[in-house]
Design a protein around this motif. Structure first.
Motif, PDB file in Angstrom:
ATOM      1  N   GLY A 175       0.633  -1.117  -0.072  1.00  0.00           N
ATOM      2  CA  GLY A 175      -0.051  -0.004   0.072  1.00  0.00           C
ATOM      3  C   GLY A 175       0.741   1.174  -0.250  1.00  0.00           C
ATOM      4  O   GLY A 175       0.558   2.256  -0.304  1.00  0.00           O
ATOM      5  N   ASP A 176       2.072   1.222   0.483  1.00  0.00           N
ATOM      6  CA  ASP A 176       3.058   2.239   0.556  1.00  0.00           C
ATOM      7  C   ASP A 176       3.254   2.379  -0.832  1.00  0.00           C
ATOM      8  O   ASP A 176       3.323   1.684  -1.812  1.00  0.00           O
ATOM      9  CB  ASP A 176       4.222   1.790   1.315  1.00  0.00           C
ATOM     10  CG  ASP A 176       5.281   2.977   1.478  1.00  0.00           C
ATOM     11  OD1 ASP A 176       5.311   3.339   2.596  1.00  0.00           O
ATOM     12  OD2 ASP A 176       5.838   3.289   0.307  1.00  0.00           O
ATOM     13  N   GLY A 183      10.215  -1.694  -0.702  1.00  0.00           N
ATOM     14  CA  GLY A 183      11.484  -0.984  -0.710  1.00  0.00           C
ATOM     15  C   GLY A 183      12.010  -1.071   0.880  1.00  0.00           C
ATOM     16  O   GLY A 183      11.100  -1.046   1.791  1.00  0.00           O
ATOM     17  N   TRP A 184      13.249  -0.817   1.016  1.00  0.00           N
ATOM     18  CA  TRP A 184      13.831  -0.751   2.472  1.00  0.00           C
ATOM     19  C   TRP A 184      13.278   0.632   3.047  1.00  0.00           C
ATOM     20  O   TRP A 184      13.012   1.385   2.045  1.00  0.00           O
ATOM     21  CB  TRP A 184      15.541  -0.401   2.308  1.00  0.00           C
ATOM     22  CG  TRP A 184      16.323  -1.599   1.658  1.00  0.00           C
ATOM     23  CD1 TRP A 184      16.727  -1.761   0.405  1.00  0.00           C
ATOM     24  CD2 TRP A 184      16.567  -2.842   2.484  1.00  0.00           C
ATOM     25  NE1 TRP A 184      17.341  -2.962   0.280  1.00  0.00           N
ATOM     26  CE2 TRP A 184      17.340  -3.641   1.553  1.00  0.00           C
ATOM     27  CE3 TRP A 184      16.393  -3.356   3.705  1.00  0.00           C
ATOM     28  CZ2 TRP A 184      17.900  -4.933   2.005  1.00  0.00           C
ATOM     29  CZ3 TRP A 184      17.057  -4.257   4.248  1.00  0.00           C
ATOM     30  CH2 TRP A 184      17.681  -5.277   3.219  1.00  0.00           C
ATOM     31  N   ARG A 185      13.165   0.669   4.313  1.00  0.00           N
ATOM     32  CA  ARG A 185      12.716   1.793   5.175  1.00  0.00           C
ATOM     33  C   ARG A 185      14.017   2.273   5.219  1.00  0.00           C
ATOM     34  O   ARG A 185      14.846   1.943   5.581  1.00  0.00           O
ATOM     35  CB  ARG A 185      12.020   1.358   6.402  1.00  0.00           C
ATOM     36  CG  ARG A 185      10.616   0.497   6.100  1.00  0.00           C
ATOM     37  CD  ARG A 185      10.471  -0.260   7.382  1.00  0.00           C
ATOM     38  NE  ARG A 185       9.778   0.938   8.376  1.00  0.00           N
ATOM     39  CZ  ARG A 185       8.522   0.961   8.707  1.00  0.00           C
ATOM     40  NH1 ARG A 185       7.722   0.017   8.133  1.00  0.00           N
ATOM     41  NH2 ARG A 185       8.419   1.716   9.718  1.00  0.00           N
ATOM     42  N   ALA A 186      13.982   3.941   5.148  1.00  0.00           N
ATOM     43  CA  ALA A 186      14.991   4.467   5.153  1.00  0.00           C
ATOM     44  C   ALA A 186      15.834   4.103   6.589  1.00  0.00           C
ATOM     45  O   ALA A 186      17.117   3.957   6.320  1.00  0.00           O
ATOM     46  CB  ALA A 186      14.923   6.028   5.060  1.00  0.00           C
TER      47      ALA A 186
END
Ligand SMILES: [Zn+2]
Lengths: 84, 244
Positions: free
Chosen positions: B149-150, B155-158
């Motif tokens: 949903g993002d 993807g990697w979270r920062a």
């Protein structure tokens, strides 16, 4: 031809297959495309490589010198012609 | 379904013939590697009682043999015993070696039988299913990635993305060695034996498949899971130190 993007979460699971050259060319190209624009996944891949290299420099566990000497003696005995 | 669990078309790449006959299934019988050049000569020398030839293969092959034996038996000492017994069996049995596989594959076959028998005596149970629960699921904590949903789902979270280990990681110090040795010992049996043979012992994929009777795809699944776990341990070590 557009390449369907691959998210990081899938890329990290494919990296051993990627390093082994075991992926089909299309998937391999998708990984290449991903790595070209994703520094964290490049870091992850480098760290996997570092892990493999580190493992390769662990000292080998082998038989003790005395065990090897015993085996060599057993080999000699087996092949020594019987005394006549 | 996590990607790593899927059987993919690919190969241990032993020979072109094997590549053609591969099958993305479990339990595919992989042909042992063809006799290495010089194998016939080596066998002849062993049969003739060439002590140097015997000493050479004992030293060269025993480390990998201990890894394989340890898969079947409960301790390092017990694995050494199985390897010793195997070499004694090779001394007595070399005349019966028919050359249908490489000498090395035959020696490992003898070893597997001896170590398996010894493991049974020790009442050690080795999981025989090709892929079990320990070999499924993601190898990286899903919480490190952005949720469905993002905008950048998967993807990697920062804040959770892998960070460089720095120049320190290039040199293998005794602490890292001890950490890796301990982490190897904690791996599930099949993952441990595969990564020990491949990455510690440096055996080619095809040979590991033949020795352990694994399909190429399963060999890679086990190897990847083991590598991912050890990478995570090193990450904890290096990034922990950075912060501390
Ligand atoms: Zn990525």
């Amino acid at each position: 031809m557009t390449i369907e993007p691959l998210p990081c979460v899938d890329v990290v699971e494919l990296l051993t297959d990627y390093l082994e050259g075991a992926l089909d060319p299309a998937t391999s190209a998708r990984i290449d495309a991903h790595l070209a624009q994703c520094p964290p996944c490049v870091t992850y891949l480098e760290q996997l490589r570092t892990t493999v290299n580190d493992l390769g420099s662990l000292p080998a566990q082998t038989l003790s010198d005395s065990a090897i000497a015993e085996l060599e003696a057993a080999f000699g005995d087996f092949h020594r012609p019987p005394a006549s | 379904m996590p990607v790593a669990v899927l059987e993919r078309t690919a190969a241990c790449d032993i020979t072109a013939a094997d590549r053609d006959s591969r099958h993305p299934g479990v339990g595919v019988k992989v042909q042992p590697p063809p006799a290495a050049p010089g194998d016939t000569d080596l066998v002849a020398r062993l049969r003739a009682g060439d002590a140097a030839a015997f000493a050479h293969i004992v030293r060269a092959w025993s480390p990998a043999m201990i890894h394989v034996a340890r898969y079947f038996v409960g301790s390092h000492a017990s694995a050494e015993e199985a390897v010793q017994e195997t070499w004694l069996a090779v001394i007595r049995g070399i005349d019966g070696f028919e050359g249908r596989s490489s000498l090395r594959t035959w020696v490992f076959h003898v070893l597997s039988n001896i170590a398996r028998r010894q493991g049974v005596k020790e009442s050690r149970t080795v999981l025989s299913s090709p892929v079990d629960g320990e070999d499924a699921g993601p190898t990286v904590d899903p919480a490190r990635f952005r949720p469905a949903g993002d905008q950048w789902a998967g993807g990697w979270r920062a804040e959770a993305a892998p960070r460089s280990w720095g120049p320190e990681a290039a040199a293998l110090n005794s602490e890292v060695r001890a950490l890796l040795t301990a982490a190897l010992a904690q791996l599930p049996d099949r993952q441990r034996v595969v990564i020990e043979l491949r990455d510690v012992g440096g055996l080619p994929a095809g040979e590991v498949c033949a020795i352990l009777d694994l399909s190429p795809a399963n060999q890679r699944v086990l190897l990847h899971r083991a590598r991912a776990k050890l990478r995570e341990r090193l990450e904890g070590y290096f990034t922990g130190r950075e912060q501390g």
